[in-house]
Design an enzyme around this catalytic site. Structure first.
Site, PDB file in Angstrom:
ATOM      1  N   GLU A  90      -8.413  -9.473 -13.231  1.00 24.19           N
ATOM      2  CA  GLU A  90      -7.897  -8.174 -12.786  1.00 24.19           C
ATOM      3  C   GLU A  90      -6.408  -8.048 -13.087  1.00 24.19           C
ATOM      4  O   GLU A  90      -5.926  -6.966 -13.438  1.00 24.19           O
ATOM      5  CB  GLU A  90      -8.176  -7.993 -11.290  1.00 24.19           C
ATOM      6  N   CYS A 117      -6.482  -8.031  -1.489  1.00 24.06           N
ATOM      7  CA  CYS A 117      -5.870  -7.912  -2.809  1.00 24.06           C
ATOM      8  C   CYS A 117      -4.762  -8.948  -2.999  1.00 24.06           C
ATOM      9  O   CYS A 117      -5.047 -10.121  -3.156  1.00 24.06           O
ATOM     10  CB  CYS A 117      -5.368  -6.487  -3.023  1.00 24.06           C
ATOM     11  N   HIS A 118      -3.486  -8.558  -2.979  1.00 28.83           N
ATOM     12  CA  HIS A 118      -2.396  -9.532  -3.040  1.00 28.83           C
ATOM     13  C   HIS A 118      -1.906  -9.928  -1.649  1.00 28.83           C
ATOM     14  O   HIS A 118      -1.029 -10.783  -1.525  1.00 28.83           O
ATOM     15  CB  HIS A 118      -1.227  -8.986  -3.865  1.00 28.83           C
TER      16      HIS A 118
END
Length: 223
Positions: A158, A129-130
């Site tokens: 997203e 994700c991040h």
């Protein structure tokens, strides 16, 4: 597992931090495969948790398992200092997301050094994700690290759908591309997507956390 210590966002009173499911899903994949998990963060202690990740709609089975696991809760509450971690002591590293890593791990010297040293020791690095924001600092320290590598991470689409685009300093997809990475994503936002390129494993979003951990385990077993 390396977690963020950062909770502030830009232009809002809302807070961020670790996306809890991106910790618990991989954590139990590792534990159930008989790996020992050490949890660290830049500041040590209890990392901030993104409140959005604790909403009922975002709760996963691993979150519920975590609530009954005193050992895991203690590990999360008492993370070790990242600066004390040495690559030679570990087989791999995993970076969960939440928007926090975009602020602290993306510029953290100790984190960047850990990634570079693990890869130089032929050990895998995984992020979801991040979490791949941590690769940005490593890519500064070792410019060839991201160049031409197939990676993924939370996409621009997203980010817009999550309504956080105005509260972050940059978009991860664009930054990875700027560093020379070959960015890929799922056809549909928020669907699971994992990229493996050599020793580098990245997952796109929360749904990719467990599959990214499984890909890391498969690579470790192969080695």
């Amino acid at each position: 597992m390396v977690l963020t210590s950062h909770e502030a966002l830009l232009n809002t009173d809302s807070t961020t931090g670790l996306w809890i499911g991106e910790f618990t899903d991989p954590y139990y994949e590792f534990i159930d495969s008989n790996y020992t998990v050490v949890v660290a963060s830049p500041k040590g202690g209890h990392p901030p948790i993104d409140p959005m990740s604790q909403l009922t709609k975002n709760i996963t089975g691993s979150n519920r398992r975590f609530q009954d696991d005193d050992f895991a809760k203690h590990a999360l509450k008492h993370t070790l200092l990242l600066e004390d971690m040495e690559a030679s002591d570990f087989d791999a590293v995993f970076y969960p997301g939440g928007h926090g890593p975009m602020f602290d791990l993306a510029t953290d010297e100790n984190s960047g050094r850990l990634i570079v040293e693990l890869l130089s020791q032929n050990k895998p690095v995984a992020a979801v994700c991040h979490g791949p924001a941590a690769l940005l600092k490593a890519g500064q320290l070792e410019p060839s690290l991201l160049r031409g590598k197939k990676v993924t991470g939370f996409s621009n689409a997203e980010e817009k759908l999550a309504l956080r685009a105005s509260t972050i300093p940059y978009t991860l997809e664009d930054k990875l591309k700027e560093m020379g990475a070959e960015y890929h994503k799922a056809v549909v936002p928020f669907m699971s997507h994992v990229e493996t390129d050599g020793l580098l494993i990245t997952g796109q979003n929360p749904l990719s956390a467990g599959p990214t951990a499984k890909a890391l385990i498969a690579l470790l077993e192969k080695h």
